[in-house]
Design a protein around this motif. Structure first.
Motif, PDB file in Angstrom:
ATOM      1  N   THR A 360       0.806  -1.226   0.000  1.00 18.22           N
ATOM      2  CA  THR A 360       0.000   0.000   0.000  1.00 18.22           C
ATOM      3  C   THR A 360       0.841   1.279   0.000  1.00 18.22           C
ATOM      4  N   VAL A 361       1.815   1.368   0.883  1.00 19.30           N
ATOM      5  CA  VAL A 361       2.502   2.642   1.118  1.00 19.30           C
ATOM      6  C   VAL A 361       3.845   2.740   0.404  1.00 19.30           C
ATOM      7  N   LEU A 362       4.574   1.648   0.304  1.00 19.05           N
ATOM      8  CA  LEU A 362       5.969   1.713  -0.120  1.00 19.05           C
ATOM      9  C   LEU A 362       6.158   2.348  -1.487  1.00 19.05           C
ATOM     10  N   ALA A 363       5.553   1.801  -2.523  1.00 18.05           N
ATOM     11  CA  ALA A 363       5.813   2.291  -3.890  1.00 18.05           C
ATOM     12  C   ALA A 363       5.390   3.745  -4.083  1.00 18.05           C
ATOM     13  N   PRO A 364       4.160   4.141  -3.719  1.00 18.21           N
ATOM     14  CA  PRO A 364       3.816   5.558  -3.902  1.00 18.21           C
ATOM     15  C   PRO A 364       4.655   6.496  -3.040  1.00 18.21           C
ATOM     16  N   SER A 365       5.107   6.031  -1.888  1.00 15.81           N
ATOM     17  CA  SER A 365       5.933   6.900  -1.048  1.00 15.81           C
ATOM     18  C   SER A 365       7.277   7.178  -1.707  1.00 15.81           C
ATOM     19  N   LEU A 366       7.796   6.234  -2.483  1.00 15.01           N
ATOM     20  CA  LEU A 366       9.049   6.465  -3.200  1.00 15.01           C
ATOM     21  C   LEU A 366       8.863   7.550  -4.256  1.00 15.01           C
ATOM     22  N   LEU A 367       7.714   7.538  -4.943  1.00 16.95           N
ATOM     23  CA  LEU A 367       7.426   8.590  -5.924  1.00 16.95           C
ATOM     24  C   LEU A 367       7.296   9.942  -5.236  1.00 16.95           C
ATOM     25  N   LEU A 368       6.657   9.954  -4.072  1.00 16.26           N
ATOM     26  CA  LEU A 368       6.519  11.202  -3.312  1.00 16.26           C
ATOM     27  C   LEU A 368       7.874  11.699  -2.822  1.00 16.26           C
ATOM     28  N   GLY A 369       8.771  10.761  -2.500  1.00 19.32           N
ATOM     29  CA  GLY A 369      10.112  11.162  -2.087  1.00 19.32           C
ATOM     30  C   GLY A 369      10.871  11.858  -3.201  1.00 19.32           C
ATOM     31  N   ALA A 370      10.618  11.468  -4.463  1.00 18.77           N
ATOM     32  CA  ALA A 370      11.238  12.160  -5.589  1.00 18.77           C
ATOM     33  C   ALA A 370      10.588  13.514  -5.834  1.00 18.77           C
ATOM     34  N   ALA A 371       9.281  13.607  -5.583  1.00 16.58           N
ATOM     35  CA  ALA A 371       8.571  14.858  -5.835  1.00 16.58           C
ATOM     36  C   ALA A 371       8.924  15.938  -4.826  1.00 16.58           C
TER      37      ALA A 371
END
Length: 477
Positions: A360-371
């Protein structure tokens, strides 16, 4: 490496560490609040003001802190802010009751506002507009992302091992170390100082107006958005801010010269800085709640769940300057907001009542970390690009105020959305709370999408000509 770059790197390390401390402080105290309530027998209302008192004074005084730094000297105000933060933290560690702790937190916010505005102004003076400033702002963004997670982790560990009072003494230690190092790495002549009178009427109306608006926003969740307290405080605050604009038009030495606010790029970039935090700040809070309340993580586990995001921030932030150089400032900014919108939307749709962190959290959080570093660095670059040397404190105060109020507004709105949706759903507790978090994150994605559309309209100014020489402060600070 030039000899001049060595002291500049030392100064950047010190200023970035200050940013880390200020972000970490908020997270540490939030984690310790349940223990505070048990020890001081404080109810939920009293505990909320332990956090809110800091937010109100911090947000209300950033603009004034930046202008004071222009008037009195950036290094002097930076040291004064750190000193006040240390003393107020010690008072918090010794607080005999909830009221004393709230007062100490308010004083902490004052010290943090002075230190934060002066630190940002010092960075702008040390690194003129260009690649060097972009790299320096990248370091700031990395420390901000790391500070949130480090504060959550340290808050859980230190509170469990040594008690909640130790979290305040940790602030005392860090602030004291920074204050000792500052005279060694910061030049006494930290840049031009703005000369002229002090705008008392503008100071009173701006500070009171911002403080009342912050008070209305942070208390809206408890009192209600349409309550007399929220409407009264918010309406009075807005009226004072309108009075502030009238005062500034007539002041001989205005706190915020009206000509500054006529710059289109500055207005838009400050709006974008606020919108970025409207999405980002509550996202951290909501993810932590989801991990703890729905997936059953301990507070420490909830904090560690944000560690992958922070590691991506630390990796991407130093590269943001190169990306700005290759594709341009407004394209990098637009890309950042598109990624922020996509990551928040992905996160919202991925949440399930019976999921796991990896699913649930891991993959989208990585994208948010780049943003995160893309939007933070680019909005700061755009908001400060037109600032002359004698306006560095003003520029830092304006963009910091925008970011702080974006954080407060976003948290108030998104938590209200989550609460109302949770209460409206007739399902199990986990399913209802997940639905509430999803609705809040979808609202945050809408804010990020609006920012992406606005970023397309940004036309960054060219490099500002060198300002007219300003008298330096004698080397006796």
């Amino acid at each position: 490496m030039t000899t001049a770059s060595v002291p500049r790197r030392g100064a950047l390390a010190l200023l970035a560490a200050t940013q880390l401390l200020l972000i970490m402080d908020t997270a540490i105290v939030n984690v310790a609040l349940p223990s505070v309530g048990e020890d001081l027998t404080a109810g939920s209302a009293g505990l909320s003001w332990v956090a809110n008192a800091y937010l109100i004074t911090f947000g209300g005084l950033l603009l004034l802190g930046g202008r004071i730094a222009d008037l009195l000297g950036h290094r002097r105000v930076f040291l004064g802010g750190l000193g006040l933060l240390a003393v107020a933290s010690a008072a918090g560690g010794l607080a005999p009751g909830a009221d004393a702790l709230v007062a100490a937190r308010a004083a902490q916010g004052v010290g943090a506002a002075l230190a934060a505005a002066a630190a940002f102004a010092l960075l702008l003076l040390l690194f003129p507009d260009g690649p060097a400033r972009h790299r320096a702002l990248g370091a700031f963004a990395a420390m901000g992302g790391l500070g949130g997670v480090l504060g959550t982790v340290l808050g859980g560990v230190v509170t469990d091992l040594l008690g909640w009072r130790s979290t305040f003494w940790l602030n005392v230690l860090f602030a004291a170390v920074l204050a000792v190092l500052a005279p060694l790495v910061l030049d006494r002549r930290t840049g031009p100082v703005r000369h002229g009178g002090f705008d008392l009427a503008g100071t009173l109306t701006a500070t009171a107006g911002l403080g009342l608006v912050a008070y209305a926003l942070v208390g809206a969740a408890d009192a209600g958005w349409l309550s007399a307290r929220t409407l009264g405080a918010g309406g009075t605050g807005l009226a004072l801010l309108l009075a502030f604009t009238a005062v500034e038009a007539r002041a001989a030495a205005p706190l915020v010269p009206p000509s500054v606010l006529t710059r289109p790029a500055l207005r838009l970039s400050n709006t974008l800085a606020a919108l970025a935090q409207t999405t980002l700040f509550p996202m951290f809070f909501l993810v932590s709640l989801y991990l703890q309340n729905v997936l059953g993580y301990a507070p420490l586990g909830g904090g560690l769940g944000l560690l992958p995001l922070s590691l991506v921030v630390v990796a991407v932030a130093p590269q943001t300057g190169r990306l700005i150089f290759r594709i341009g400032l407004h394209r990098t900014m637009t890309l950042g907001f598109v990624l922020l919108c996509a990551g928040t939307l992905w996160l919202a749709l991925a949440l399930t009542p019976d999921g796991g962190f990896a699913s649930t959290v891991l993959a989208p959080s990585l994208l948010l970390g780049a943003a995160l570093p893309l939007v933070m660095v680019t909005t700061n670059v755009a908001a400060t690009a037109e600032a002359a040397a004698e306006e560095t404190g003003l520029a830092s105060g304006l963009v910091s105020t925008s970011q702080q109020f974006g954080s407060v507004l976003g948290l108030a709105v998104l938590v209200a959305v989550a609460t109302s949706r949770t209460e409206a759903v007739d399902a199990s507790r986990a399913a209802a709370e997940t639905s509430g978090y999803r609705a809040a994150l979808l609202t945050g994605a809408a804010f990020a999408g609006a920012a992406a559309l606005l970023a397309v309209r940004l036309h960054p100014p060219g490099r500002v000509p060198e300002p007219t020489p300003v008298q330096q402060v004698p080397d006796r600070r």
